[in-house]
Write a protein that holds these residues in place. Sequence first.
Motif, short mmCIF file in Angstrom:
data_model
loop_
_atom_site.label_atom_id
_atom_site.label_comp_id
_atom_site.label_asym_id
_atom_site.label_seq_id
_atom_site.Cartn_x
_atom_site.Cartn_y
_atom_site.Cartn_z
N SER A 118 41.05 47.02 45.17
CA SER A 118 41.04 45.61 44.89
C SER A 118 42.50 45.15 44.89
CB SER A 118 40.48 45.18 43.60
OG SER A 118 41.30 45.81 42.52
N SER A 119 43.55 45.89 44.56
CA SER A 119 44.95 45.47 44.63
C SER A 119 45.44 45.57 46.05
CB SER A 119 45.77 46.17 43.78
OG SER A 119 45.47 45.93 42.50
N ALA A 144 43.53 40.12 42.99
CA ALA A 144 42.65 41.12 42.61
C ALA A 144 41.56 41.09 41.87
CB ALA A 144 43.61 42.27 42.04
#
Length: 161
Positions: A118-119, A144
Amino acid sequence: MEKPLNQSHLPILERSYPAVAGTLMSFDFGEKRIGVAVGETMLKLAHPLTTIHAEENAIKFAQIATLIQEWQPQLLIVGLPMYLDGEAHMLTQLAKKFAQRLEGRFNLPVIMIDERLSSAEAAQSLRDSGVYGQQQKAMIDQVAAQTILQSYFDSLPVNSV
């Protein structure tokens, strides 16, 4: 609106609330920063909201309480950090504890979903939008959280909610 059945007796990773409708709030948990995003089940679109910068739990939860009061979410979603191979790492247990504290403090249903990459996805989205360096650092956690929430929306059946 009907309150979802309480699933607090289930381990947090086994919970599911597919019939929840309304505003949802997601969190990208970190020890120093927590990204927050919101979205609406009708549109199934997530939006970055803010980043909480605090190391003390009292400060974190006071800021979260303000956001919950303002947005009135029906479900809270916390990203579950894992290594790419699915193994737990240092933040995995801390994120689980954070999710359990959210549930205990705010009496709202909480689920956790896989947040692997996600990051990285958030960083790429920001680069694609022309956001780099220090500007990106200031926004990456909330983007994120947006990615986490959007992945939840994308996992829902088309006809749900």
